[in-house]
Write an enzyme that holds these catalytic residues in place. Structure first.
Site, short mmCIF file in Angstrom:
data_model
loop_
_atom_site.label_atom_id
_atom_site.label_comp_id
_atom_site.label_asym_id
_atom_site.label_seq_id
_atom_site.Cartn_x
_atom_site.Cartn_y
_atom_site.Cartn_z
N GLU A 1 0.84 -1.19 0.00
CA GLU A 1 0.00 0.00 0.00
C GLU A 1 0.87 1.24 0.00
OE1 GLU A 1 -1.69 -0.80 4.26
OE2 GLU A 1 -2.09 1.27 3.73
N CYS B 1 -3.60 -2.88 4.01
CA CYS B 1 -2.76 -3.96 4.58
C CYS B 1 -3.25 -5.34 4.20
CB CYS B 1 -2.74 -3.85 6.10
SG CYS B 1 -2.34 -2.21 6.70
N HIS C 1 -2.98 -9.35 12.09
CA HIS C 1 -2.36 -8.14 11.56
C HIS C 1 -2.07 -7.23 12.76
CE1 HIS C 1 -1.54 -4.48 9.48
NE2 HIS C 1 -2.65 -3.89 9.91
N1 CAA Z 1 1.58 4.15 30.21
C1 CAA Z 1 0.93 3.10 29.69
N2 CAA Z 1 -0.08 3.22 28.77
C2 CAA Z 1 -0.39 4.47 28.37
C3 CAA Z 1 0.26 5.61 28.86
C4 CAA Z 1 1.29 5.41 29.83
N3 CAA Z 1 1.95 6.44 30.36
N4 CAA Z 1 -0.27 6.69 28.28
C5 CAA Z 1 -1.24 6.25 27.42
N5 CAA Z 1 -1.32 4.90 27.48
C6 CAA Z 1 -2.17 4.00 26.71
C7 CAA Z 1 -3.59 4.49 26.55
O1 CAA Z 1 -4.39 4.21 27.68
C8 CAA Z 1 -4.02 3.69 25.32
O2 CAA Z 1 -4.29 2.38 25.69
P1 CAA Z 1 -5.79 1.76 25.54
O3 CAA Z 1 -6.19 1.97 24.10
O4 CAA Z 1 -5.62 0.33 25.89
O5 CAA Z 1 -6.62 2.56 26.48
C9 CAA Z 1 -2.74 3.63 24.48
O6 CAA Z 1 -1.67 3.98 25.38
C10 CAA Z 1 -2.72 4.61 23.32
O7 CAA Z 1 -3.07 5.86 23.83
P2 CAA Z 1 -4.06 6.82 23.00
O8 CAA Z 1 -5.30 6.08 22.65
O9 CAA Z 1 -4.19 8.10 23.74
O10 CAA Z 1 -3.15 7.03 21.70
P3 CAA Z 1 -3.30 8.03 20.51
O11 CAA Z 1 -4.71 8.47 20.36
O12 CAA Z 1 -2.26 9.08 20.64
O13 CAA Z 1 -2.91 7.13 19.25
C11 CAA Z 1 -3.55 5.44 17.69
C12 CAA Z 1 -3.20 5.75 19.14
C13 CAA Z 1 -4.94 6.01 17.37
C14 CAA Z 1 -3.56 3.95 17.49
C15 CAA Z 1 -2.50 6.12 16.74
O14 CAA Z 1 -1.22 5.62 17.02
C16 CAA Z 1 -2.80 5.91 15.27
O15 CAA Z 1 -3.60 6.63 14.68
N6 CAA Z 1 -2.13 4.92 14.61
C17 CAA Z 1 -2.32 4.65 13.20
C18 CAA Z 1 -3.62 3.93 12.92
C19 CAA Z 1 -3.62 2.49 13.35
O16 CAA Z 1 -2.59 1.87 13.50
N7 CAA Z 1 -4.83 1.91 13.46
C20 CAA Z 1 -4.98 0.50 13.78
C21 CAA Z 1 -6.16 -0.14 13.12
S1 CAA Z 1 -6.11 0.17 11.34
C22 CAA Z 1 -5.11 -1.07 10.71
O17 CAA Z 1 -4.87 -2.06 11.34
C23 CAA Z 1 -4.53 -0.85 9.35
C24 CAA Z 1 -3.15 -0.32 9.51
O18 CAA Z 1 -2.18 -1.09 9.55
C25 CAA Z 1 -2.95 1.13 9.60
#
Ligand code: CAA
Length: 383
Positions: free
Chosen positions: A81, A113, A235
Site C-alpha cells: 500500500e 494492509c 495483523h
Molecule cells: N503508560 C501506559 N499506557 C499508556 C500511557 C502510559 N503512560 N499513556 C497512554 N497509554 C495508553 C492508553 O491508555 C491507550 O491504551 P488503551 O487503548 O488500551 O486505552 C494507548 O496507550 C494509546 O493511547 P491513545 O489512545 O491516547 O493514543 P493516541 O490516540 O495518541 O494514538 C492510535 C493511538 C490512534 C492507534 C495512533 O497511534 C494511530 O492513529 N495509529 C495509526 C492507525 C492504526 O494503527 N490503526 C490500527 C487499526 S487500522 C489497521 O490495522 C490498518 C493499519 O495497519 C494502519
C-alpha cells in the site's frame, strides 16, 4: 501429493535504520510507557534514502529463493500500500533485480494492509489449477505518518516473501475462510500524499468489526471451530491492537482465548513497527518460530486492510521455521540507530520524478534504489 496448498517457505527483510521509540517519546514529550505498554511497540524500522518497498521485497525474496530455487515460478505478486509508481508494478522492478525468467507474470496488488492475503489467495488458486507451478508472493511496505501525528509511533517497515506451492513444507491453508468488506474512511493515502491519513479510533473499531464479521462468515461456511484453532496470528499495526482484537473476539464467542500466543507473535513486530501488508505474515513467522508445539495443529490468520477488508484464514502447521528466529534476530540487531533529528531530516527526503537525482549509498542490503534518471526509478544490486 495430498492436494494441500499453502506456504512452503517464508522470509523477512527490513531496512537499514531503526528508531528507538523511547527516544521518540522523549522528543515528543510523551511518557515512554505510552508507546512501550500502551501501543506495545519498542522500535521502528526506517528506510535509508536508497531503500524502499522494492529493495526490501527483493531482499526478502532473494534470501527465500536461495533456499527454494525458482523452478516452477511463473507468477510474482507484489502486495503493497506504499506503491512507488501509479502504473509500473513493484513486481516488475523486483522481477528484474531477482533475475527471474521472462516467462513470469508480474503484478502489484492493493487493498491497504489486506493485499498480501489477496495475493496469497490468488496464488493458491493458480497452484490449484496447476500443482506444478509455484507462486512468489512479496508483501512489502513502509508505514509513514506525519511527524508529530498520533500515528507517528506506529510507523515501521518490513517485507515478507512467501513461496506458495502444493504440498507445502510450512503451512497448509484450509479451503474455507471468512471474509468481510465495508466501505469505511478509517485510513487512506491520497495520490498526492506521501503519508497516510487516518482516523485512529475509527480504524480500531473498523478492524474489530472486520474481525468479528470474518469470524461469523467463517463459521457460517463450516470453517474451523474455536476449539480446533490453537492460536490466531493477527495483523499488527501496533502489537496492542491484536490484544484488543482478541479480547473482543473472546467476548463475541463468550469464551476465554489463550493470550500466550499474543506475546509470542508480537516479538518481531514490536521491533519492526507496522509493515502494513507484511505485518500479519511477520506475526505468523514469530508465532511459528517461537512455539514449536504448534506443529500438527491449526492456527488462524486474521488479515485486515483499512477501507476496509478483513479475512480470517485457518491453516495446518506442518513445520516450525528452522533457523529463521536467529536470522531475524541478527537482522534486527544489525540495523543502525537514528537519532530523532536525523530521522526528521530523512522523513522529509523525497525524490520527485521531474529531477534526475542520485541517492547516497547507505543500505547494507543486496539491492538499492539508485535514484531517478529521465523520470524513471533506477534500482541496482549492491556491488
Ligand atoms: N503508560 C501506559 N499506557 C499508556 C500511557 C502510559 N503512560 N499513556 C497512554 N497509554 C495508553 C492508553 O491508555 C491507550 O491504551 P488503551 O487503548 O488500551 O486505552 C494507548 O496507550 C494509546 O493511547 P491513545 O489512545 O491516547 O493514543 P493516541 O490516540 O495518541 O494514538 C492510535 C493511538 C490512534 C492507534 C495512533 O497511534 C494511530 O492513529 N495509529 C495509526 C492507525 C492504526 O494503527 N490503526 C490500527 C487499526 S487500522 C489497521 O490495522 C490498518 C493499519 O495497519 C494502519
Amino acid at each position: 501429493m495430498s492436494g494441500a496448498i499453502g506456504i512452503h517457505d517464508l522470509e523477512i527483510a527490513t531496512t537499514h535504520h531503526v528508531i528507538d521509540l523511547a527516544d521518540l517519546a522523549a522528543a515528543r514529550g510523551v511518557d515512554a510507557d505510552k508507546f512501550r505498554i500502551g501501543l506495545g511497540q519498542d522500535r521502528m524500522s526506517f528506510p535509508a534514502p536508497d531503500e524502499d518497498i522494492v529493495t526490501m521485497g527483493a531482499a526478502a525474496a532473494k534470501a527465500l529463493l536461495e533456499r527454494t530455487g525458482a523452478d516452477g515460478i511463473r507468477t510474482l505478486m507484489f502486495a503493497t500500500e506504499s506503491g512507488i509508481d501509479q502504473s509500473k508494478s513493484a513486481a516488475a522492478f523486483a522481477h528484474g533485480l531477482l533475475g527471474l525468467p521472462a516467462q513470469v507474470r508480474a503484478v502489484e496488488l492493493k487493498q491497504a494492509c489486506y493485499a498480501g492475503t489477496a495475493a496469497l489467495q490468488a496464488a493458491i488458486g493458480i497452484v490449484a489449477r496447476n500443482p506444478q507451478e509455484r507462486v512468489l508472493v512479496i508483501a512489502s511496505d513502509v508505514a509513514r505518518y506525519a511527524l508529530h501525528s498520533p500515528g507517528e509511533p506506529t510507523q515501521g517497515a518490513a517485507a515478507v516473501a512467501m513461496l506458495v506451492a502444493a504440498d507445502p513444507a510450512l503451512l497448509e491453508i484450509d479451503p474455507v475462510s471468512g471474509v468481510f468488506t465495508a466501505d469505511v474512511d478509517d485510513f487512506w493515502r491520497p495520490n498526492d500524499s506521501s503519508v497516510a491519513l487516518v482516523d485512529g479510533k475509527l480504524s480500531m473499531s473498523a478492524y474489530v468489526d472486520a474481525l468479528l464479521g470474518a469470524w461469523d462468515d467463517l463459521q457460517a461456511r463450516g470453517g474451523a471451530r474455536p476449539d480446533e484453532i490453537a492460536a490466531i496470528a493477527y495483523h499488527q499495526p501496533f502489537t496492542k491492537m491484536a490484544v484488543k482484537a482478541q479480547r473482543r473476539l473472546a467476548a463475541h464467542l463468550g469464551t476465554a482465548l489463550d493470550d500466550e500466543p499474543l506475546t509470542t507473535m508480537s516479538v518481531y513486530n514490536r521491533g519492526l513497527g507496522n509493515s502494513y501488508t507484511a505485518s500479519l505474515y511477520v506475526a505468523l513467522a514469530a508465532l511459528l518460530d517461537g512455539d514449536a508445539s504448534l506443529v500438527g495443529r491449526r492456527v488462524g490468520l486474521f488479515s485486515y486492510g483499512s477501507g476496509s477488508v478483513g479475512e480470517l484464514l485457518t491453516a495446518l502447521v506442518r513445520s516450525a521455521g528452522a533457523g529463521r528466529a536467529e536470522r531475524v534476530q541478527r537482522m534486527l540487531d544489525a540495523r543502525v540507530g537514528l537519532g530523532i533529528a536525523e530521522y526528521e531530516r530523512l522523513h522529509a527526503v523525497s525524490y520527485p520524478s521531474d529531477t534526475d537525482a542520485e541517492t547516497p549509498r547507505v543500505t547494507a542490503g543486496p539491492f538499492r534504489f539508485a535514484g531517478i534518471r529521465g523520470g524513471a526509478r533506477v534500482y541496482e544490486p549492491v556491488g
